[in-house]
Design a protein around this motif. Structure first.
Motif, PDB file in Angstrom:
ATOM      1  N   ASP A 136      43.333  34.988  27.937  1.00 24.42           N
ATOM      2  CA  ASP A 136      42.108  35.765  27.815  1.00 24.42           C
ATOM      3  C   ASP A 136      42.407  37.261  27.910  1.00 24.42           C
ATOM      4  N   THR A 137      43.270  37.628  28.851  1.00 31.69           N
ATOM      5  CA  THR A 137      43.667  39.029  28.990  1.00 31.69           C
ATOM      6  C   THR A 137      44.376  39.513  27.729  1.00 31.69           C
ATOM      7  N   TYR A 138      45.232  38.659  27.192  1.00 32.01           N
ATOM      8  CA  TYR A 138      45.970  39.001  25.980  1.00 32.01           C
ATOM      9  C   TYR A 138      45.019  39.265  24.813  1.00 32.01           C
ATOM     10  N   ARG A 139      44.036  38.392  24.640  1.00 37.12           N
ATOM     11  CA  ARG A 139      43.116  38.557  23.511  1.00 37.12           C
ATOM     12  C   ARG A 139      42.284  39.821  23.647  1.00 37.12           C
ATOM     13  N   ILE A 140      41.852  40.124  24.870  1.00 37.48           N
ATOM     14  CA  ILE A 140      41.114  41.367  25.087  1.00 37.48           C
ATOM     15  C   ILE A 140      41.997  42.572  24.779  1.00 37.48           C
ATOM     16  N   ALA A 141      43.248  42.506  25.217  1.00 35.00           N
ATOM     17  CA  ALA A 141      44.170  43.623  24.969  1.00 35.00           C
ATOM     18  C   ALA A 141      44.359  43.841  23.470  1.00 35.00           C
ATOM     19  N   VAL A 142      44.579  42.757  22.734  1.00 38.11           N
ATOM     20  CA  VAL A 142      44.796  42.875  21.296  1.00 38.11           C
ATOM     21  C   VAL A 142      43.536  43.359  20.597  1.00 38.11           C
ATOM     22  N   ASP A 143      42.402  42.790  20.978  1.00 37.91           N
ATOM     23  CA  ASP A 143      41.148  43.120  20.290  1.00 37.91           C
ATOM     24  C   ASP A 143      40.628  44.512  20.630  1.00 37.91           C
ATOM     25  N   ARG A 144      40.927  44.989  21.855  1.00 36.03           N
ATOM     26  CA  ARG A 144      40.261  46.205  22.321  1.00 36.03           C
ATOM     27  C   ARG A 144      41.172  47.370  22.696  1.00 36.03           C
ATOM     28  N   PHE A 145      42.372  47.076  23.175  1.00 36.47           N
ATOM     29  CA  PHE A 145      43.152  48.137  23.816  1.00 36.47           C
ATOM     30  C   PHE A 145      44.443  48.525  23.092  1.00 36.47           C
ATOM     31  N   LEU A 146      44.977  47.649  22.245  1.00 40.37           N
ATOM     32  CA  LEU A 146      46.267  47.954  21.625  1.00 40.37           C
ATOM     33  C   LEU A 146      46.104  48.725  20.319  1.00 40.37           C
ATOM     34  N   TYR A 147      45.179  48.298  19.480  1.00 42.66           N
ATOM     35  CA  TYR A 147      44.987  48.960  18.194  1.00 42.66           C
ATOM     36  C   TYR A 147      43.946  50.068  18.336  1.00 42.66           C
ATOM     37  N   ARG A 163      31.879  41.971  30.387  1.00 43.39           N
ATOM     38  CA  ARG A 163      31.844  40.733  31.168  1.00 43.39           C
ATOM     39  C   ARG A 163      33.088  40.574  32.027  1.00 43.39           C
ATOM     40  N   ARG A 164      34.162  41.183  31.601  1.00 35.51           N
ATOM     41  CA  ARG A 164      35.433  41.035  32.312  1.00 35.51           C
ATOM     42  C   ARG A 164      35.799  42.285  33.100  1.00 35.51           C
ATOM     43  N   ALA A 165      34.909  43.229  33.197  1.00 33.57           N
ATOM     44  CA  ALA A 165      35.230  44.540  33.747  1.00 33.57           C
ATOM     45  C   ALA A 165      35.812  44.456  35.149  1.00 33.57           C
ATOM     46  N   VAL A 166      35.192  43.680  36.021  1.00 33.76           N
ATOM     47  CA  VAL A 166      35.664  43.603  37.412  1.00 33.76           C
ATOM     48  C   VAL A 166      37.064  43.011  37.455  1.00 33.76           C
ATOM     49  N   ARG A 167      37.280  41.933  36.703  1.00 27.84           N
ATOM     50  CA  ARG A 167      38.610  41.309  36.706  1.00 27.84           C
ATOM     51  C   ARG A 167      39.654  42.243  36.112  1.00 27.84           C
ATOM     52  N   LEU A 168      39.319  42.941  35.019  1.00 28.00           N
ATOM     53  CA  LEU A 168      40.282  43.840  34.399  1.00 28.00           C
ATOM     54  C   LEU A 168      40.650  44.992  35.328  1.00 28.00           C
ATOM     55  N   ILE A 169      39.670  45.506  36.053  1.00 29.89           N
ATOM     56  CA  ILE A 169      39.959  46.591  36.998  1.00 29.89           C
ATOM     57  C   ILE A 169      40.884  46.092  38.104  1.00 29.89           C
TER      58      ILE A 169
END
Length: 546
Positions: A136-147, A163-169
């Motif tokens: 899940d972290t990987y998909r968020i990174a690819v979809d939102r943070f890498l490109y 939805r994942r803000a607390v966990r990502l922080i």
């Protein structure tokens, strides 16, 4: 050749080749300049005249994040299947833990869970949860943070991120080591899940837990091998670039990025001035000056290559402090004094007589207590006394999969020893590290005659990385992925002082590794396109142009 704007790309490693190809496909007239005699940069290839039949990749050897390759090749109008012949590795890799039996690490959540359960009761279900979170972290990174280049808050505003803000922080604030150690007790399991930090040029205790995503790439997506090694990847990038009209000049060293002024306009420092206005007031690159590797120069002593856009895929420290005047440096020398250079390396390339089934294609050798290993790499000052090399090392037996890298009856080994970033490390120190490492491999793998069977040996050390690639402090990969050197805090892919100067490669955003270099190339080209210039769909037969 098209009549588009002119672009100069500095450095023909993976990022440089990728950037040049993408720019050419968008209509730029691209000149790619490489200081060395061949393309590839750190992803180099070595053959030796007096050792026929042997060939070594001198850098990257793990093929991970396959979708990054898929996406890049699609942008170039082709596909991974057309460009590369990939094999799935099984096991993904082998672990040789000190004092314990070897462990073959499989691929796939079910197989990994079964292995973990055999080593620690209850760890099977726990690793399923861990890998699901990592995915899940990987998909968020690819979809939102890498490109992305982090110039807009848009990537952070999606519902999925919210939805994942607390966990990502929490993942950003905590360390990978702490995350893993809380959930697993067996030393081998901890090391399997923590060691990917080294491939991020960091150590588990300083790597944000967000990088648990690395375990998804190797344990779930799996490890592949491109036939011909990473030399085949580089050749594909070169072939595509040239096919789209890129002019590659090797043996050509860039000596300066020439701009229309020596210092940035103070106007851009006024608080509240918008980004676009600030860039309009910045200096502009007019091109670069070069000299050839044989020391000759054309004209009156310098050759000037004009450009409308300059992209440096060279080492960022060298670009900023060696190619730009002090008044136009986004990252001046004082900034680098606070930076963590990450991992240095001693690379040992061996040709060995006879078979070595004790080693898998990828083998990780870990010491029982690897705290001193990380201290030797990250805490030892350059030129200081004491241990400078890790006793936890990586070995690639490429000949386990590729018969073309060694003659019949022989094996090809690539050994990577993490060391402190220290370009003052001389040949005798590198040889001593290589000797000690080979003795350790022989003992740990149960091959007592390994050293006697070596028929060819070559080494690289931090000084070689510094000389060949202008690597800051002789680093092997690039800035460590610590909290303050990740994501938007890692830096920018565009100069803040020279409006048409951009950066790509492992020493800038988004980070180290071949997939990251492909992504950095796309990000730089996307940013260039937003700034204006030709952008055409090259579905026409651009690949066939010569």
């Amino acid at each position: 050749m098209t009549g588009g704007r002119r672009a100069v790309v500095i450095g023909a490693g993976v990022a440089g080749l990728s950037t040049a190809g993408l720019l050419a496909r968008r209509g730029y007239e691209v000149t790619l300049l490489e200081r060395g005699t061949a393309v590839g940069g750190r992803a180099g290839s070595l053959t030796i005249a007096d050792a026929p039949g042997f060939r070594w990749d001198t850098g990257p050897s793990w093929y991970l994040m396959p979708e990054a390759f898929d996406r890049f090749f699609s942008l170039m109008g082709t596909s991974t299947e057309e460009q590369l012949d990939l094999s799935e590795l099984s096991p993904g890799y082998r672990l040789l833990p000190e004092g314990l039996d070897p462990v073959d690490v499989p691929v796939g959540a079910d197989a990994v869970a079964e292995l973990f359960e055999t080593l620690e009761p209850g760890a099977g279900e726990e690793v399923r949860r861990y890998l699901a979170e990592a995915g899940d972290t990987y998909r968020i990174a690819v979809d939102r943070f890498l490109y992305t280049d982090f110039t807009s808050p848009a990537p952070f505003l999606g519902l999925g991120v919210a939805r994942r803000a607390v966990r990502l922080i929490r993942l950003l604030a905590g360390s990978l080591e702490s995350l893993v150690n809380r959930r697993f007790q067996d030393r081998r399991l901890r090391q399997i899940l923590s060691y990917p930090a080294v491939f991020l040029s960091s150590r588990p205790s300083q790597t944000p837990a967000l990088y648990q995503l690395m375990s998804f790439t190797d344990l779930v997506q799996g490890v592949k091998y491109p036939s011909g090694g990473f030399a085949a990847v580089v050749e594909s990038l070169r072939r595509l670039a040239v096919g789209h009209g890129v002019s590659i000049r090797t043996g050509t060293e860039v000596t300066a990025i020439v701009t229309d002024r020596a210092r940035a306009n103070p106007f851009r420092q006024i608080p509240g001035v918008g980004r676009a206005t600030a860039h309009l007031s910045a200096a502009r690159a007019q091109g670069v000056t070069v000299r050839t590797s044989d020391g000759t120069v054309s004209g009156t002593g310098e050759e000037f290559i004009p450009a409308d856009v300059v992209v440096s895929a060279a080492d960022l420290h060298h670009t900023e402090t060696g190619l730009l005047p002090a008044g136009l440096q986004t990252y001046p020398e004082r900034r680098w004094r606070r930076a963590d250079p990450g991992v240095g390396a001693v690379v040992v390339m061996l040709g060995v007589k006879g078979e070595l089934p004790e080693l898998a294609h990828h083998t990780l050798i870990f010491s029982e207590d690897w705290t001193p290993d990380f201290a030797a790499v990250f805490d030892t000052l350059p030129g200081g006394a004491g241990q400078k090399a890790s006793r936890s090392v990586y070995v690639s037996r490429t000949s386990a999969t590729d018969p073309d890298v060694a003659p019949d009856g022989h094996e090809n080994l690539f050994v990577l020893v993490p060391v402190t970033c220290d370009p003052s490390m001389d040949t005798s120190a590198v040889d001593a590290i290589a000797d000690a490492t080979l003795d350790m491999i022989a003992q740990r793998a149960g091959v007592p005659d390994l050293v006697d069977r070596v028929v060819v040996r070559r080494t690289l050390g931090p000084a070689d990385f510094a000389e060949r690639y202008n690597s800051w402090r002789g680093w092997a990969l690039g800035l460590a992925h610590t909290l303050t050197q990740s994501a938007f805090m890692r830096g920018t892919n565009r100069s803040r002082a020279v409006s048409n100067l951009y950066y790509a490669g492992s020493t800038t955003t988004p980070g180290v590794g071949v997939p990251m270099c492909l992504i950095s190339a796309e990000n730089a080209v996307t940013r260039i396109s937003r700034s204006g210039g030709p952008s055409r769909d090259s579905a026409r037969s651009g690949r066939d142009r010569r």
